[in-house]
Design a protein around this motif. Structure first.
Motif: not given
Length: 281
Positions: A229-230, A235-247
Motif C-alpha cells: 500500500c502506498i 507516489i507523487t514524491s517518488l516521481v518528483a524525486e525521479q525526475f528532479h522536480a517538486s511534488p
C-alpha cells in the motif's frame, strides 16, 4: 535496503496500534483492581469476571447482570468509561481496517490486475464478504457460545445480534463461569463488534457515495501496487524525486494532462463518428 525500508514502514504502522492495545490492556487490568477494591460485590467475583464486566461496559453492550453497587465504584465507572470507550473503539476500528486490507491483498493474489487499481483506503470490504463473515460468525455462536437461553434455538441468533449491535437487553446472557468460556465469549464478542463496525462503515460509505460525498482527500488515499500500500502523495514524491522536480510541479503536470485528455476525448469521438459516416456511405 529495500527490506529495511519495508520493515521500517511495517513498524510505523504496527507500533501505534500496539501501543493502543497495550494501554487498553493496562487500563483494563488496573480498572479491575480498582473495581474490586471499591465494590464488595465485584470483589467476590473472579478477576476475569470483572474484566468481562469492564469489557461489557466500555463496549456499551451492558447486559445488566453486572454493575457497580457502591457510590465510589459508580463514580469510578464514569471515568473508566470515558477512557475505555474511545480506546476500545479505536482499537477495534483499526483491526477492522487491517482485516479489510488483508482481504484486498489476499484478493490481489488472484486478481492482481484489478486489485492494484483499487483505492484501499477509499473502499471497504465488499458487502457480500462482510455478510459471509457475519454468517460464519453467527453459525459459530449458534454452535459454541454458551448462554442463559435455550441452546440450538432462536436464542443463539438473538444473543449474537443484541450483543454485536451493543443492545444487550439482558434477558439472554453469555455464560462465563470458567476461564475457557470467558476467553471464548470475549473473543467472539470482540470479533463480532469488529464486524459490526465494518458493516456500519460500509453502509455509511454507501450512503456517502449515494449523495456524492467525498470525505477523504485524494492525496491521502492508498493504492495497492505490487502487494504493498502506498499513498498518492508518496507516489507523487517518488516521481518528483525521479525526475528532479517538486511534488507541486508533478501535481500540476498531472492536472494539465487530465485537461488535455478531456480535450482529446471529444475530438476522438468526433473522428470516430466521421469515420463511421464514411464507412456507411
Amino acid at each position: 535496503m529495500k527490506n529495511g525500508s519495508s520493515m521500517e514502514k511495517f513498524l510505523r504502522r504496527i507500533a501505534p496500534q500496539a501501543i493502543i492495545v497495550l494501554v487498553l490492556s493496562l487500563v483494563m487490568v488496573a480498572g479491575a483492581v480498582v473495581f474490586q477494591y471499591l465494590d464488595p460485590v465485584l470483589a467476590k467475583q473472579s478477576f476475569y469476571e470483572v474484566i468481562f464486566f469492564e469489557f461489557i461496559t466500555i463496549s456499551t453492550i451492558g447486559y445488566g447482570n453486572q454493575y457497580p453497587q457502591t457510590l465510589h465504584s459508580r463514580i469510578f465507572s464514569i471515568f473508566f468509561s470515558i477512557i475505555g470507550i474511545p480506546l476500545l473503539v479505536v482499537t477495534l476500528g483499526n483491526f477492522g481496517k487491517y482485516l479489510t486490507k488483508f482481504y484486498w491483498k489476499a484478493y490481489g493474489r488472484f486478481y492482481s490486475e484489478k486489485t492494484q487499481q483499487k483505492l484501499v483506503n477509499d473502499i471497504d470490504m465488499p458487502g457480500p464478504a462482510i455478510t459471509l463473515l457475519y454468517s460464519f460468525t453467527f453459525l459459530f455462536g449458534f454452535i459454541f457460545i454458551p448462554h442463559s437461553g435455550e441452546s440450538y434455538s432462536v436464542d443463539d441468533w438473538y444473543l449474537s445480534f443484541i450483543s454485536f449491535a451493543t443492545v444487550g437487553f439482558g434477558d439472554k446472557i453469555p455464560e462465563i463461569n470458567t476461564f475457557g468460556k470467558f476467553s471464548m465469549v470475549t473473543t467472539y464478542l470482540l470479533w463480532g463488534t469488529i464486524l459490526n463496525i465494518m458493516l456500519i462503515t460500509y453502509v455509511t460509505r454507501w450512503f456517502s457515495q449515494l449523495f456524492d460525498r467525498k470525505p477523504y482527500r485524494g492525496r491521502d488515499v492508498e493504492v495497492l501496487i505490487g502487494g504493498q500500500c502506498i499513498t498518492v502523495s508518496e507516489i507523487t514524491s517518488l516521481v518528483a524525486e525521479q525526475f528532479h522536480a517538486s511534488p507541486h510541479q508533478i501535481r500540476a503536470m498531472l492536472h494539465d494532462i487530465d485537461e488535455i485528455m478531456d480535450d482529446i476525448k471529444p475530438n476522438e469521438e468526433a473522428e470516430t463518428d466521421q469515420n463511421s459516416e464514411i464507412i456507411v456511405q
